[in-house]
Design a protein around this motif. Structure first.
Motif, PDB file in Angstrom:
ATOM      1  N   ASN A 158      -9.641   1.013   7.800  1.00  0.00           N
ATOM      2  CA  ASN A 158      -8.923   0.860   6.534  1.00  0.00           C
ATOM      3  C   ASN A 158      -9.926   0.640   5.410  1.00  0.00           C
ATOM      4  OD1 ASN A 158      -6.365   0.908   7.835  1.00  0.00           O
ATOM      5  ND2 ASN A 158      -6.712  -1.213   8.467  1.00  0.00           N
ATOM      6  N   VAL A 159      -9.941   1.575   4.460  1.00  0.00           N
ATOM      7  CA  VAL A 159     -10.879   1.487   3.340  1.00  0.00           C
ATOM      8  C   VAL A 159     -10.082   1.365   2.044  1.00  0.00           C
ATOM      9  CG1 VAL A 159     -12.767   2.603   2.102  1.00  0.00           C
ATOM     10  CG2 VAL A 159     -12.539   2.934   4.574  1.00  0.00           C
ATOM     11  N   THR A 160     -10.385   0.318   1.281  1.00  0.00           N
ATOM     12  CA  THR A 160      -9.765   0.140  -0.038  1.00  0.00           C
ATOM     13  C   THR A 160     -10.773   0.549  -1.109  1.00  0.00           C
ATOM     14  OG1 THR A 160      -8.216  -1.577   0.611  1.00  0.00           O
ATOM     15  CG2 THR A 160      -8.958  -1.619  -1.670  1.00  0.00           C
ATOM     16  N   ILE A 161     -10.304   1.389  -2.021  1.00  0.00           N
ATOM     17  CA  ILE A 161     -11.137   1.756  -3.180  1.00  0.00           C
ATOM     18  C   ILE A 161     -10.482   1.113  -4.396  1.00  0.00           C
ATOM     19  CG2 ILE A 161     -12.104   3.648  -4.546  1.00  0.00           C
ATOM     20  CD1 ILE A 161     -11.749   5.468  -2.073  1.00  0.00           C
ATOM     21  N   VAL A 162     -11.223   0.260  -5.089  1.00  0.00           N
ATOM     22  CA  VAL A 162     -10.625  -0.496  -6.187  1.00  0.00           C
ATOM     23  C   VAL A 162     -11.398  -0.237  -7.480  1.00  0.00           C
ATOM     24  CG1 VAL A 162     -11.903  -2.590  -5.520  1.00  0.00           C
ATOM     25  CG2 VAL A 162      -9.921  -2.801  -6.982  1.00  0.00           C
ATOM     26  N   GLY A 163     -10.637   0.003  -8.550  1.00  0.00           N
ATOM     27  CA  GLY A 163     -11.289   0.179  -9.848  1.00  0.00           C
ATOM     28  C   GLY A 163     -10.775   1.384 -10.598  1.00  0.00           C
ATOM     29  N   ASP A 164     -11.663   1.959 -11.373  1.00  0.00           N
ATOM     30  CA  ASP A 164     -11.293   3.034 -12.292  1.00  0.00           C
ATOM     31  C   ASP A 164     -11.164   4.368 -11.545  1.00  0.00           C
ATOM     32  OD1 ASP A 164     -11.004   4.800 -14.325  1.00  0.00           O
ATOM     33  OD2 ASP A 164     -12.851   4.255 -15.379  1.00  0.00           O
ATOM     34  N   ILE A 165     -10.051   4.498 -10.814  1.00  0.00           N
ATOM     35  CA  ILE A 165      -9.846   5.710 -10.004  1.00  0.00           C
ATOM     36  C   ILE A 165      -9.727   6.937 -10.909  1.00  0.00           C
ATOM     37  CG2 ILE A 165      -8.374   6.792  -8.231  1.00  0.00           C
ATOM     38  CD1 ILE A 165      -9.427   4.077  -7.295  1.00  0.00           C
ATOM     39  N   ALA A 166      -9.076   6.756 -12.062  1.00  0.00           N
ATOM     40  CA  ALA A 166      -8.757   7.896 -12.928  1.00  0.00           C
ATOM     41  C   ALA A 166     -10.002   8.691 -13.319  1.00  0.00           C
ATOM     42  CB  ALA A 166      -8.047   7.406 -14.184  1.00  0.00           C
ATOM     43  N   HIS A 167     -11.088   7.990 -13.599  1.00  0.00           N
ATOM     44  CA  HIS A 167     -12.276   8.690 -14.095  1.00  0.00           C
ATOM     45  C   HIS A 167     -13.343   8.861 -13.014  1.00  0.00           C
ATOM     46  CE1 HIS A 167     -10.360   6.804 -17.634  1.00  0.00           C
ATOM     47  NE2 HIS A 167     -10.637   7.964 -18.177  1.00  0.00           N
ATOM     48  N   SER A 168     -12.971   8.631 -11.757  1.00  0.00           N
ATOM     49  CA  SER A 168     -14.011   8.492 -10.740  1.00  0.00           C
ATOM     50  C   SER A 168     -14.162   9.703  -9.827  1.00  0.00           C
ATOM     51  CB  SER A 168     -13.735   7.261  -9.875  1.00  0.00           C
ATOM     52  OG  SER A 168     -14.723   7.162  -8.889  1.00  0.00           O
ATOM     53  N   ARG A 169     -15.283  10.391  -9.985  1.00  0.00           N
ATOM     54  CA  ARG A 169     -15.643  11.463  -9.051  1.00  0.00           C
ATOM     55  C   ARG A 169     -16.011  10.868  -7.684  1.00  0.00           C
ATOM     56  NH1 ARG A 169     -20.254  12.737 -13.387  1.00  0.00           N
ATOM     57  NH2 ARG A 169     -21.735  11.090 -12.979  1.00  0.00           N
ATOM     58  N   VAL A 170     -16.521   9.644  -7.694  1.00  0.00           N
ATOM     59  CA  VAL A 170     -16.851   8.979  -6.425  1.00  0.00           C
ATOM     60  C   VAL A 170     -15.578   8.747  -5.614  1.00  0.00           C
ATOM     61  CG1 VAL A 170     -17.800   6.883  -5.376  1.00  0.00           C
ATOM     62  CG2 VAL A 170     -18.899   7.874  -7.391  1.00  0.00           C
ATOM     63  N   THR A 186      -6.678   3.195   0.842  1.00  0.00           N
ATOM     64  CA  THR A 186      -5.792   2.562  -0.143  1.00  0.00           C
ATOM     65  C   THR A 186      -6.512   2.516  -1.484  1.00  0.00           C
ATOM     66  OG1 THR A 186      -4.730   1.199   1.538  1.00  0.00           O
ATOM     67  CG2 THR A 186      -4.560   0.418  -0.735  1.00  0.00           C
ATOM     68  N   LEU A 187      -5.807   2.936  -2.530  1.00  0.00           N
ATOM     69  CA  LEU A 187      -6.361   2.862  -3.881  1.00  0.00           C
ATOM     70  C   LEU A 187      -5.723   1.683  -4.595  1.00  0.00           C
ATOM     71  CD1 LEU A 187      -6.073   6.634  -4.924  1.00  0.00           C
ATOM     72  CD2 LEU A 187      -7.938   5.495  -3.688  1.00  0.00           C
ATOM     73  N   CYS A 188      -6.533   0.902  -5.287  1.00  0.00           N
ATOM     74  CA  CYS A 188      -6.005  -0.258  -6.011  1.00  0.00           C
ATOM     75  C   CYS A 188      -6.576  -0.264  -7.432  1.00  0.00           C
ATOM     76  CB  CYS A 188      -6.389  -1.546  -5.280  1.00  0.00           C
ATOM     77  SG  CYS A 188      -5.776  -3.020  -6.137  1.00  0.00           S
ATOM     78  N   ALA A 189      -5.679  -0.257  -8.409  1.00  0.00           N
ATOM     79  CA  ALA A 189      -6.094  -0.226  -9.818  1.00  0.00           C
ATOM     80  C   ALA A 189      -4.886  -0.525 -10.677  1.00  0.00           C
ATOM     81  CB  ALA A 189      -6.651   1.157 -10.164  1.00  0.00           C
ATOM     82  N   PRO A 190      -5.115  -0.858 -11.960  1.00  0.00           N
ATOM     83  CA  PRO A 190      -3.986  -0.898 -12.888  1.00  0.00           C
ATOM     84  C   PRO A 190      -3.311   0.481 -12.899  1.00  0.00           C
ATOM     85  CG  PRO A 190      -6.009  -1.682 -13.938  1.00  0.00           C
ATOM     86  CD  PRO A 190      -6.404  -1.141 -12.609  1.00  0.00           C
ATOM     87  N   ILE A 198      -1.851  11.546  -7.214  1.00  0.00           N
ATOM     88  CA  ILE A 198      -3.000  11.372  -6.305  1.00  0.00           C
ATOM     89  C   ILE A 198      -2.544  10.995  -4.898  1.00  0.00           C
ATOM     90  CG2 ILE A 198      -3.517   8.909  -6.745  1.00  0.00           C
ATOM     91  CD1 ILE A 198      -6.561  10.016  -6.940  1.00  0.00           C
ATOM     92  N   GLU A 199      -1.295  10.473  -4.763  1.00  0.00           N
ATOM     93  CA  GLU A 199      -0.788  10.123  -3.431  1.00  0.00           C
ATOM     94  C   GLU A 199      -0.693  11.361  -2.531  1.00  0.00           C
ATOM     95  OE1 GLU A 199       0.756   9.603  -6.233  1.00  0.00           O
ATOM     96  OE2 GLU A 199       2.626  10.729  -6.254  1.00  0.00           O
ATOM     97  N   GLU A 200      -0.646  12.563  -3.162  1.00  0.00           N
ATOM     98  CA  GLU A 200      -0.603  13.798  -2.359  1.00  0.00           C
ATOM     99  C   GLU A 200      -1.898  14.014  -1.583  1.00  0.00           C
ATOM    100  OE1 GLU A 200       0.632  16.898  -5.064  1.00  0.00           O
ATOM    101  OE2 GLU A 200       2.396  15.688  -5.582  1.00  0.00           O
ATOM    102  N   MET A 201      -2.945  13.261  -1.931  1.00  0.00           N
ATOM    103  CA  MET A 201      -4.196  13.356  -1.164  1.00  0.00           C
ATOM    104  C   MET A 201      -4.122  12.513   0.111  1.00  0.00           C
ATOM    105  SD  MET A 201      -7.018  13.223  -4.253  1.00  0.00           S
ATOM    106  CE  MET A 201      -8.461  13.691  -3.305  1.00  0.00           C
ATOM    107  N   GLY A 202      -2.974  11.901   0.388  1.00  0.00           N
ATOM    108  CA  GLY A 202      -2.805  11.158   1.645  1.00  0.00           C
ATOM    109  C   GLY A 202      -3.306   9.736   1.587  1.00  0.00           C
ATOM    110  N   VAL A 203      -3.178   9.101   0.411  1.00  0.00           N
ATOM    111  CA  VAL A 203      -3.654   7.722   0.248  1.00  0.00           C
ATOM    112  C   VAL A 203      -2.485   6.791  -0.069  1.00  0.00           C
ATOM    113  CG1 VAL A 203      -5.954   8.389  -0.538  1.00  0.00           C
ATOM    114  CG2 VAL A 203      -4.113   8.162  -2.219  1.00  0.00           C
ATOM    115  N   ASN A 204      -2.682   5.489   0.197  1.00  0.00           N
ATOM    116  CA  ASN A 204      -1.729   4.461  -0.236  1.00  0.00           C
ATOM    117  C   ASN A 204      -2.164   3.974  -1.617  1.00  0.00           C
ATOM    118  OD1 ASN A 204      -0.646   4.406   2.501  1.00  0.00           O
ATOM    119  ND2 ASN A 204      -2.564   3.356   3.009  1.00  0.00           N
ATOM    120  N   ILE A 205      -1.183   3.512  -2.386  1.00  0.00           N
ATOM    121  CA  ILE A 205      -1.511   3.061  -3.748  1.00  0.00           C
ATOM    122  C   ILE A 205      -0.878   1.697  -3.996  1.00  0.00           C
ATOM    123  CG2 ILE A 205      -1.143   3.560  -6.219  1.00  0.00           C
ATOM    124  CD1 ILE A 205      -1.163   6.541  -5.337  1.00  0.00           C
ATOM    125  N   THR A 206      -1.639   0.804  -4.619  1.00  0.00           N
ATOM    126  CA  THR A 206      -1.102  -0.508  -4.996  1.00  0.00           C
ATOM    127  C   THR A 206      -1.813  -0.995  -6.256  1.00  0.00           C
ATOM    128  OG1 THR A 206      -0.772  -2.796  -4.297  1.00  0.00           O
ATOM    129  CG2 THR A 206      -2.726  -1.708  -3.459  1.00  0.00           C
TER     130      THR A 206
END
Ligand code: CP
Length: 314
Positions: A158-170, A186-190, A198-206
């Motif tokens: 389980n990997v959580t990516i937190v922060g500025d997802i909108a502008h992130s190529r990473v 799982t993506l976590c951001a405001p 972006i959920e179509e890429m197969g990720v969870n969002i919170t």
């Protein structure tokens, strides 16, 4: 399997097997950096040009070190000191670099798709070192390499990516790579920093950081890219830190051995508490170390596919 592509433009187009080939090749190159003479002759006689239209510390130096450890000749070009300042286009610059008999161009550019466009116009290899908000494939590959080294596998973690997802190529490259290898992401951001669809890429969002951390084996913390916030709509830095910042208090509620990653550059006190960035869970500098072996693998592999054309194999 054999590598057949002349370029590395992103992880979206790669198969699981191709990603695994890059990772296993990097494993074999990692040992080179522990030798007294940190060099192998794999790219002797080849020329690598670093063409960076945006600032970079880690990626540019890492590609230069990687190329030199493979015995390639390396040339660094920056827009400030090149004919880009006189109005030369990216493609014209690329064609001239090709005419000068370079073998690989490593390009970073503010525009999404810049590396792919360059690749379409050139027969030599192009490696994407970050294009706009699109992809940063070698960063994601070194992140995945580091996770695999630490946990032993990628499938099922389980990997959580937190922060500025909108502008992130990473983030985008990590999502492609991790999901292809079977990780749960799982993506976590405001909400305003989560791209629509972006959920179509197969990720969870919170947007709840404590929920995002509780089951995570690893958290990859992204920088708030205030410089890309043209409408000044981002949450204020202090408000962001209060709601989403990775602090020791938050980390204490997560798994004891949670792996803390950050692609850099770090904004201490904005997305991450300074002590946490330097703390026992942090592998931030190990990511940098692994970047060398990973980029050695990429330069080596694309040089094998060098004679093929974009249309044939990308
Ligand atoms: N992670 C990363 O791309 O850092 P640089 O911008 O310093 O290359």
């Amino acid at each position: 399997m054999a590598w057949t592509r002349k370029d590395l433009l992103g992880l979206e187009s790669l198969s699981r097997e191709e990603i695994e080939l890059i990772l296993s090749t990097a494993e074999s190159f990692k040992e080179v950096s522990t030798r007294e003479i940190k060099k192998v002759p794999a790219l002797r006689g080849k020329t690598v040009v670093n063409l960076f239209y945006e600032p970079s510390t880690r990626t540019r130096v890492s590609f230069e070190v990687a190329a030199k450890r493979l015995s390639a000749d390396v040339i660094n070009i920056s827009p400030e000191t090149s004919s880009v300042r006189k109005g030369e286009t990216l493609v014209d610059t690329g064609r001239n670099i090709q005419a000068l008999k370079a073998d690989i161009i490593v390009v970073r550019h503010a525009s999404s798709g810049a590396a792919a466009m360059l690749s379409r116009h050139l027969d030599i290899s192009v490696v994407n070192a970050g294009d706009g908000w699109h992809e940063h494939p070698t960063q994601a590959l070194l992140d995945i390499f580091t996770l695999k080294e630490k946990i032993g596998r990628i499938k099922g973690i389980n990997v959580t990516i937190v922060g500025d997802i909108a502008h992130s190529r990473v983030a985008r490259s990590n999502i492609w790579g991790l999901t292809k290898l079977g990780a749960n992401v799982t993506l976590c951001a405001p909400k305003m920093l989560i791209p629509v669809g972006i959920e179509e890429m197969g990720v969870n969002i919170t947007d709840n950081i404590d929920d995002a951390l509780v089951r995570a084996d690893a958290v990859n913390v992204l920088r708030m890219q205030f410089e890309r916030d043209e409408s000044a709509a981002f949450p204020e830095a202090l408000d962001y830190f209060r709601k989403f910042g990775i602090t020791s208090e938050r980390l204490n509620k997560a798994k004891k051995n949670i792996i803390l990653m950050h692609p850099g550059p770090i904004n201490r006190g904005i997305e991450i508490e300074s002590d946490v960035a330097d703390g026992p869970n942090s592998v931030i500098l190990e990511q940098v170390i692994n970047g060398i072996a990973l980029r050695m693998a990429v330069l080596f592999l694309v040089s094998q596919g060098h004679d093929k054309k974009y249309e044939d194999i990308n």
